[in-house]
Each structure stands twice: as C-alpha cells, then as structure tokens.
Design a protein around this motif. Structure first.
Motif, PDB file in Angstrom:
ATOM      1  N   GLU A 279       0.822  -1.200   0.000  1.00 35.40           N
ATOM      2  CA  GLU A 279       0.000   0.000   0.000  1.00 35.40           C
ATOM      3  C   GLU A 279       0.865   1.262   0.000  1.00 35.40           C
ATOM      4  N   ILE A 280       0.402   2.287  -0.730  1.00 33.44           N
ATOM      5  CA  ILE A 280       1.095   3.573  -0.756  1.00 33.44           C
ATOM      6  C   ILE A 280       0.326   4.528   0.150  1.00 33.44           C
ATOM      7  N   TYR A 281       1.029   5.060   1.159  1.00 35.11           N
ATOM      8  CA  TYR A 281       0.358   5.861   2.185  1.00 35.11           C
ATOM      9  C   TYR A 281       0.276   7.333   1.818  1.00 35.11           C
ATOM     10  N   THR A 282       1.337   7.858   1.186  1.00 32.64           N
ATOM     11  CA  THR A 282       1.330   9.292   0.902  1.00 32.64           C
ATOM     12  C   THR A 282       2.169   9.614  -0.328  1.00 32.64           C
ATOM     13  N   ILE A 283       1.912  10.795  -0.893  1.00 27.11           N
ATOM     14  CA  ILE A 283       2.624  11.295  -2.068  1.00 27.11           C
ATOM     15  C   ILE A 283       2.914  12.776  -1.868  1.00 27.11           C
ATOM     16  N   LYS A 284       3.991  13.275  -2.488  1.00 29.93           N
ATOM     17  CA  LYS A 284       4.313  14.708  -2.441  1.00 29.93           C
ATOM     18  C   LYS A 284       4.924  15.122  -3.772  1.00 29.93           C
ATOM     19  N   TRP A 285       4.564  16.323  -4.230  1.00 30.23           N
ATOM     20  CA  TRP A 285       5.210  16.937  -5.392  1.00 30.23           C
ATOM     21  C   TRP A 285       6.407  17.749  -4.921  1.00 30.23           C
ATOM     22  N   SER A 286       7.438  17.797  -5.738  1.00 30.60           N
ATOM     23  CA  SER A 286       8.567  18.684  -5.452  1.00 30.60           C
ATOM     24  C   SER A 286       8.157  20.129  -5.724  1.00 30.60           C
ATOM     25  N   PRO A 287       8.744  21.085  -4.984  1.00 37.18           N
ATOM     26  CA  PRO A 287       8.438  22.513  -5.219  1.00 37.18           C
ATOM     27  C   PRO A 287       9.307  23.054  -6.358  1.00 37.18           C
ATOM     28  N   THR A 288       9.234  22.386  -7.506  1.00 39.39           N
ATOM     29  CA  THR A 288      10.122  22.702  -8.631  1.00 39.39           C
ATOM     30  C   THR A 288       9.321  22.777  -9.925  1.00 39.39           C
ATOM     31  N   GLY A 289       9.946  23.373 -10.944  1.00 40.97           N
ATOM     32  CA  GLY A 289       9.292  23.470 -12.242  1.00 40.97           C
ATOM     33  C   GLY A 289       8.412  24.707 -12.341  1.00 40.97           C
ATOM     34  N   SER A 290       7.562  24.708 -13.351  1.00 45.03           N
ATOM     35  CA  SER A 290       6.708  25.858 -13.654  1.00 45.03           C
ATOM     36  C   SER A 290       5.877  26.272 -12.434  1.00 45.03           C
ATOM     37  N   GLY A 291       5.798  27.589 -12.215  1.00 44.49           N
ATOM     38  CA  GLY A 291       4.963  28.112 -11.143  1.00 44.49           C
ATOM     39  C   GLY A 291       5.557  28.037  -9.754  1.00 44.49           C
ATOM     40  N   THR A 292       6.859  27.700  -9.643  1.00 47.31           N
ATOM     41  CA  THR A 292       7.489  27.586  -8.326  1.00 47.31           C
ATOM     42  C   THR A 292       8.687  28.544  -8.228  1.00 47.31           C
ATOM     43  N   ASN A 293       9.316  28.545  -7.041  1.00 50.00           N
ATOM     44  CA  ASN A 293      10.535  29.344  -6.847  1.00 50.00           C
ATOM     45  C   ASN A 293      11.765  28.695  -7.477  1.00 50.00           C
ATOM     46  N   ASN A 294      11.603  27.476  -7.985  1.00 46.10           N
ATOM     47  CA  ASN A 294      12.723  26.736  -8.587  1.00 46.10           C
ATOM     48  C   ASN A 294      12.345  26.291  -9.998  1.00 46.10           C
ATOM     49  N   PRO A 295      12.091  27.279 -10.908  1.00 42.54           N
ATOM     50  CA  PRO A 295      11.490  26.955 -12.210  1.00 42.54           C
ATOM     51  C   PRO A 295      12.393  26.165 -13.155  1.00 42.54           C
ATOM     52  N   ASN A 296      13.703  26.171 -12.901  1.00 40.70           N
ATOM     53  CA  ASN A 296      14.615  25.486 -13.819  1.00 40.70           C
ATOM     54  C   ASN A 296      14.895  24.041 -13.427  1.00 40.70           C
ATOM     55  N   GLN A 297      14.263  23.581 -12.343  1.00 40.96           N
ATOM     56  CA  GLN A 297      14.455  22.190 -11.928  1.00 40.96           C
ATOM     57  C   GLN A 297      13.257  21.341 -12.348  1.00 40.96           C
ATOM     58  N   GLN A 298      13.529  20.066 -12.558  1.00 43.11           N
ATOM     59  CA  GLN A 298      12.518  19.114 -13.000  1.00 43.11           C
ATOM     60  C   GLN A 298      11.456  18.894 -11.911  1.00 43.11           C
ATOM     61  N   LEU A 299      10.194  18.804 -12.316  1.00 44.06           N
ATOM     62  CA  LEU A 299       9.116  18.430 -11.400  1.00 44.06           C
ATOM     63  C   LEU A 299       9.198  16.930 -11.118  1.00 44.06           C
ATOM     64  N   VAL A 300       9.158  16.582  -9.817  1.00 44.93           N
ATOM     65  CA  VAL A 300       9.305  15.183  -9.389  1.00 44.93           C
ATOM     66  C   VAL A 300       8.156  14.849  -8.443  1.00 44.93           C
ATOM     67  N   LEU A 301       7.682  13.608  -8.487  1.00 47.13           N
ATOM     68  CA  LEU A 301       6.697  13.110  -7.525  1.00 47.13           C
ATOM     69  C   LEU A 301       7.362  12.064  -6.645  1.00 47.13           C
ATOM     70  N   ALA A 302       7.125  12.156  -5.326  1.00 45.22           N
ATOM     71  CA  ALA A 302       7.605  11.140  -4.384  1.00 45.22           C
ATOM     72  C   ALA A 302       6.417  10.362  -3.841  1.00 45.22           C
ATOM     73  N   SER A 303       6.585   9.050  -3.710  1.00 51.23           N
ATOM     74  CA  SER A 303       5.548   8.201  -3.107  1.00 51.23           C
ATOM     75  C   SER A 303       6.183   7.359  -2.006  1.00 51.23           C
ATOM     76  N   ALA A 304       5.457   7.205  -0.900  1.00 50.33           N
ATOM     77  CA  ALA A 304       5.976   6.472   0.264  1.00 50.33           C
ATOM     78  C   ALA A 304       5.022   5.333   0.603  1.00 50.33           C
ATOM     79  N   SER A 305       5.592   4.163   0.890  1.00 51.24           N
ATOM     80  CA  SER A 305       4.777   2.947   0.943  1.00 51.24           C
ATOM     81  C   SER A 305       5.047   2.098   2.176  1.00 51.24           C
ATOM     82  N   PHE A 306       4.091   1.207   2.431  1.00 56.90           N
ATOM     83  CA  PHE A 306       4.258   0.192   3.466  1.00 56.90           C
ATOM     84  C   PHE A 306       5.289  -0.859   3.051  1.00 56.90           C
TER      85      PHE A 306
END
Length: 400
Positions: A279-306
């Motif tokens: 099971e995957i309990y939670t997910i978070k987007w990185s504060p990167t890419g378009s619309g963020t304070n770090n526009p030149n970095q790649q947008l990444v998704l993190a997922s955390a699991s049991f």
C-alpha cells in the motif's frame, strides 16, 4: 443521519496505529548501497520537544516564521517557538516553550480526543486543527477563534485555500465542507462519496479534489452541486491526493499499490505508477518546475509505501527515477526541502532519512526513539522537524 461504523483500516491517519498494534509482517531490510556516503546526525545536534502525553501524529512549520505546530492523541495541539541558530541540548537553555491548544476541558471520551490534522494559513497567523470529534477549530496563537461544527465523524484532512478566506475539510461522514474562515459558517457541503473521505486538496481558491475509501476521486467547485470531474481507476482505497504546483496535474495513491497522475483534460490517468509492492500511504510533489521558486528544476513526484521504500518519479515520462531503500518498516511521511534538492522521510523504523533528489543517495540519518508519523521542513530549509510515537517532537539542523 445513520451511524457510520469505521474499521481501523478506514481511518487513514490511524492506519499506522492499527498496523503497529497488529504488527506488520516482517519485511526484507535493504540498506543503502555501499557507495553511499551519509552521516548520522548525533542526538547532541537535535532539540527534543517534550510536553505531549500521547503519540504526536502531525507537525507543520508556520510558513512565515519560527513557529512549529504539533497535534497529538492527548487532545492538544501545541505551538512551539523554535529559536534561531543551532539545535541541540548543549546550546540551549532548556526546552522551547509551547502554547498549549486544549481541544477539551476535563475528562474526554478516549476515542474522540485525537487531533488528527492541522494546517497554517498563508500568513502564518491562524492555525486550523481537525479532530476525531468531527470538529474543526481555528486558533490565533492559543486563542480559539472559531469552532466549525457540522461533520458527523472524524476529520482526516483540513486545508486553507491560498487566499486564506476558506477552509476545506474531509470527514469519515463521507462529505467535504467549504467553510467561511471568518464566520465559521459552512458555505457548502459536498456529499458525493459513498464511504469515508480520506483526503482533500485545493486546486485553486474555489475548486478542489477529494478521495475516499470508495476508490473514487472527485474534482468539485464551490457553487456546483455535481463534481466537475470524476477520476476512477484505483482498485482499492485512495489514501491521498495532491495537485502539482500549477494545479494542472493531480497525483493519487492507493492501497492497490499504485500511484496515478491525472489531468483535467482526460478521464483516464496519464500515468499509472506500479513499482511499489504494498500500500502507498502518501505522495508529495517537489516545489520545482513551472509556477514555483525553482522553475529550472525538473518536477518530481515522491511516493511512500508500506513496502518500506520511497519512489521518485519522472512526471513527464511516468517512469521511476530512483527507489530509496534504507527504511525497514512502513514509511508514513515524506517532505521536499524548499529548494527541491532534498527529500526527508520518516518511518516506523524510527529513522529520519534525508536523501539527495539529484542522485537518490542517502545523505543524513537520525535515529529517534519512536516511530515517525510526519516530517516537515522550515521555510528556510535549514531545519527538519519530526513527530514520534513516543510523545515527542524533534527538530534538527540540516546543512551540507
């Protein structure tokens, strides 16, 4: 309204207690590769905040200052003032003082007293808390400003909109409610799910998404009496949802072992992320890419699991970038640093790990004396807080 009975596996935020008491199956322990060079954070560099009398489930830094909020099974939230400068026992004169936000006076029903969720407004002036008693509360420092009373079951998710004039709550009673933050009145109740609502997340100031144990995701809008979008595809309870920084993509994660990425432009998911084995309990987007304070970095998704791993995903390709494998028990929380370069993770193996997002390497580790429910970074990105099952909150310095 009919009584809703809930099993422990339906209580998203309490699922760790259920797992912990029933004992998760033994898991294969994978350590960091030998090429990794990481350092243990000594306990002398950590400030331990004591005062809660039960497990501490949630913590959140104020977006504007040095205040850290925590919420516990002891029926209180606490607001700690964390001094600037280094953490650690050798430097400070005693534990930082806390404002205690008491949610009940006198004796309480054992089950109803947990503070289940909290969120600061954008200015860091108001703290909203949600409780197992089904009430949301708005606090200014330790003064109770408003009690939001309409849900008929525990609140598991509570979020301010960006503008700060509305709160959004999701409850075991299957509904979501938009509240007027100033008056405390319900503006609209959304009754679309057929089972407990586990998470809610604003897309903008007027529209939001909800997910549920009924496997469904709905995108709703203030003033509309039907969902403006329905996402179906998960085969089991949907534990969490998060919009990306631009509100374009929605990520979801589930007990079906998958995370999915959705777009408002189509009904089927854009990407079906299938590398986890539990099971995957939670997910978070990185504060990167378009619309963020770090526009030149790649947008990444993190997922955390049991399955005790964290996966980092390339959002454009829908492919796995890294699998982070140094935890040995379920991972309940992940948080990106404000610059998007590091990821903190907390697990029931008692370890707080900090990873490099660039190459997936483990760079710092702190081993506490209880399972970790949540980790979070301060605004500057130089301190990480974690809350533990042994009633404590820890704050540690991060510098490379």
């Amino acid at each position: 309204m009919a009584t809703i009975t809930i099993t422990s596996c339906e209580m998203n935020y309490l699922v760790f207690r259920y797992l912990h008491e029933s004992g998760p199956e033994p898991m294969e322990i994978t350590t960091a590769t030998s090429s990794s060079t990481f350092s243990d954070i000594p306990s002398s560099d950590v400030t331990i905040l004591e005062g809660h009398t039960s497990e501490v489930f949630i913590c959140a830094w104020s977006p504007t200052g040095s205040l850290l909020a925590s919420g516990s099974g002891d029926s209180t939230a606490r607001i700690w003032t964390i001094p600037e400068g280094p953490c650690g026992s050798s430097i400070q004169n005693g534990t930082p003082k806390a404002l205690v936000l008491k949610h009940f006076k006198g004796r309480t029903n054992e089950k109803s007293k947990d503070v289940t969720t909290l969120d600061w407004n954008g200015e860091g002036t108001l703290l909203a808390t949600g409780s197992y008693d089904g009430q949301a509360r708005i606090w200014s420092k330790d003064e109770l400003r408003n009690t939001l009373n309409k849900h008929k079951g525990p609140i598991f998710s509570l979020k301010w909109n960006k503008k700060g004039d509305c709160l959004l709550s999701g409850s075991v009673d299957k509904t979501a409610i938009i509240w007027d933050a100033k008056t405390g009145e319900s503006k609209q109740q959304f009754e679309f799910h057929s089972a407990p609502t586990l998470d809610v997340d604003w897309r903008n100031n007027v529209s939001f998404a909800t997910c549920s144990t009924d496997k469904m995701i709905y995108v709703c809008k203030f003033g509309e009496n039907r969902p403006i979008k329905t996402f179906s595809g998960h085969q089991d309870e949907v534990n969490a949802i998060k919009w990306d920084p631009t509100g374009t993509l929605l990520a979801s994660c589930s007990d079906d072992f998958t995370a999915k990425i959705w777009s408002m432009k189509q009904d089927r998911c854009l990407h079906d992320l299938k590398e986890h084995t539990k099971e995957i309990y939670t997910i978070k987007w990185s504060p990167t890419g378009s619309g963020t304070n770090n526009p030149n970095q790649q947008l990444v998704l993190a997922s955390a699991s049991f399955d005790s791993t964290i996966k980092l995903w390339d959002v454009d390709q829908g492919s796995q970038l890294f699998s982070l494998t140094s935890h040995s028990e379920p991972v309940y929380s992940v948080a990106f640093s404000p610059n998007g370069e590091y990821l903190a993770s907390g697990s029931f193996d008692r370890c707080l790990h900090i990873w490099s997002v660039k190459d997936g390497s483990l760079v710092k580790t702190y081993r506490g004396s209880g399972g970790i429910f949540e980790v979070c970074w301060n605004r500057e990105g130089d301190k990480v807080a974690a809350c533990f099952s042994n009633n404590t909150v820890c704050v540690l310095d991060f510098r490379m």
